[in-house]
Design a protein around this motif. Structure first.
Motif: not given
Length: 417
Positions: A313-317, A379-383, A388-399, A402-407
């Motif tokens: 569900y989270a990946c749908g956004f 200072g940050h959280v993700a699902i 090894g992947k996460i979905v998250h509200a990253s930043s104003a630039k990228t929105g 999906i990213s690598n969990a160990l970034y």
């Protein structure tokens, strides 16, 4: 016909390659599993050795504490003995002074006694050997019997006085001699007591020195035990890091295998569809239609069904905007607003900010992470969505992406469902 034969050969080659790759991966996985088991066994042995060392160090510490108490008691005893010796030395000095005075008194008594004795000898000599004896003159001067008796009585009293004085001087001399002997005896007793105390102090000091040597030996053994314990702790820590790395590799391998399996199943479904078989492909949840996620890979990963649903569900956004302070999955959210709003759709209430969400649910290790878990960073959280992947509200630039969990360095992993 030739095309069909070529197709079958191609499929056979693919099957062989898959079997070979599976065998290699299985062999690697078996080696990794064996290495992990060896590391765990070594850790168990070192942990047992560490427990033994800690027990030994505690036992030595208890014994050392008892010995140190004995040393303190002996030190107090030595201090008391030294104080007693000091008092005895003062008493001995006093006795010596008294003995010196008694010697002077004795010399004076002897001198007076001798002087009195010489005076008596002179008077006796004059009375019995000289015609001018004082005593005879006194008797001859008597004018009557009564006078004669009185004078005789006077002479007798004078003679008695001389004898008493002589006796007194003798007594005084004897008393001084007795006092001198008593003082010398007392001095001898004090010196004997002093010698005994000095021997006792020497014995106590020897005992204290022996205990101090034992205490120092215990301290050295305790220090060695602590040093060895640190070695074991370091080895255990290093092996735990290796075990964690192996588990991470195993998890990634399992997720990769699940992903490949899901892809193969999807290919089979597509092939069946192309051959005219009825069936429809699973549709990924895409509330916004802005991104596509491999739902099958997520659903094939290890974890609870509810957690996988949250991840899909989270990946749908993905692709929706990042808005500081926002909680809208479509119009924009920040990192904690995104996780909060996603879980709200499934009936779970999370704290609003990223720091508070670190205490939500239960903590698990990253090696145990499953789809739907919350990954907490400074200072940050993700699902977590698996592999090894996460979905998250990253930043104003990228929105939302999906990213690598160990970034970034992970603080903790929280399981909500």
């Amino acid at each position: 016909m030739q095309k069909k034969e070529g197709l079958w050969r191609f499929l056979a080659a693919l099957l062989c390659a898959a079997v070979l790759a599976g065998s290699v991966n299985a062999g690697i996985g078996q080696v990794q599993a064996t290495k992990k088991d060896d590391l765990k066994r070594q850790n168990e042995q070192d942990e047992q050795n560490l427990d033994d060392l800690e027990d030994q160090a505690n036992e030595l510490s208890d014994e050392k504490e008892g010995i140190d108490s004995e040393i303190a008691a002996l030190s107090n005893e030595i201090a008391e003995i030294m104080a007693s010796i000091s008092l005895l030395e003062e008493e001995i000095e006093v006795k010596k002074a008294q003995i010196e005075q008694a010697k002077l008194d004795l010399e004076e008594a002897v001198r007076v006694e001798r002087a009195q004795y010489e005076a008596m000898k002179v008077r006796i000599k004059e009375m019995y050997e000289s015609g001018d004896s004082t005593y005879l003159d006194i008797l001859f001067q008597a004018t009557s019997m009564e006078s004669l008796l009185n004078k005789a009585d006077y002479v007798e009293k004078l003679h008695e006085y001389d004898r008493k004085m002589f006796a007194n001087y003798q007594t005084a001399r004897q008393n001084v001699e007795i006092l001198k002997e008593e003082l010398e005896i007392e001095q001898s007793e004090l010196e004997a007591a002093q010698e005994g105390l000095e021997e006792e102090m020497e014995s106590v000091e020897t005992a204290r020195a022996e205990l101090e040597e034992i205490s120092a030996d215990y301290a050295m053994q305790i220090s060695k035990a602590k040093q060895q314990a640190e070695v074991y702790k370091t080895q255990i820590k290093q092996r735990n890091a290796q075990i964690k790395q192996i588990e991470e590799e195993e998890r990634r391998a399992a997720e990769e295998a699940a992903r490949k399996k899901a892809e193969e199943e999807a290919k089979k479904k597509n092939q069946n569809s192309n051959n005219g078989n009825a069936g429809t492909a699973s549709a990924n949840a895409k509330p916004t239609g802005k991104a596509t996620v491999n739902k099958d890979a997520i659903m094939a990963a290890n974890g609870s069904a509810k957690g996988k649903e949250v991840a899909v569900y989270a990946c749908g956004f993905v692709g929706n905007p990042y808005v500081a302070g926002g909680t809208s999955l479509t119009n924009g959210a920040d990192c904690s607003g995104f996780t909060q709003s996603v879980y709200k759709q499934f009936g779970y209430s999370l704290p609003r900010n990223s720091t508070s969400q670190r205490t939500a649910g239960t903590q698990v290790s990253y090696a145990e992470a499953q789809p739907g878990d919350i990954i907490c960073y400074p200072g940050h959280v993700a699902i977590y969505i698996g592999n090894g992947k996460i979905v998250h509200a990253s930043s104003a630039k990228t929105g939302i992406k999906i990213s690598n969990a160990l970034y970034r360095d992970i603080i903790c992993v929280r399981r909500i469902v």
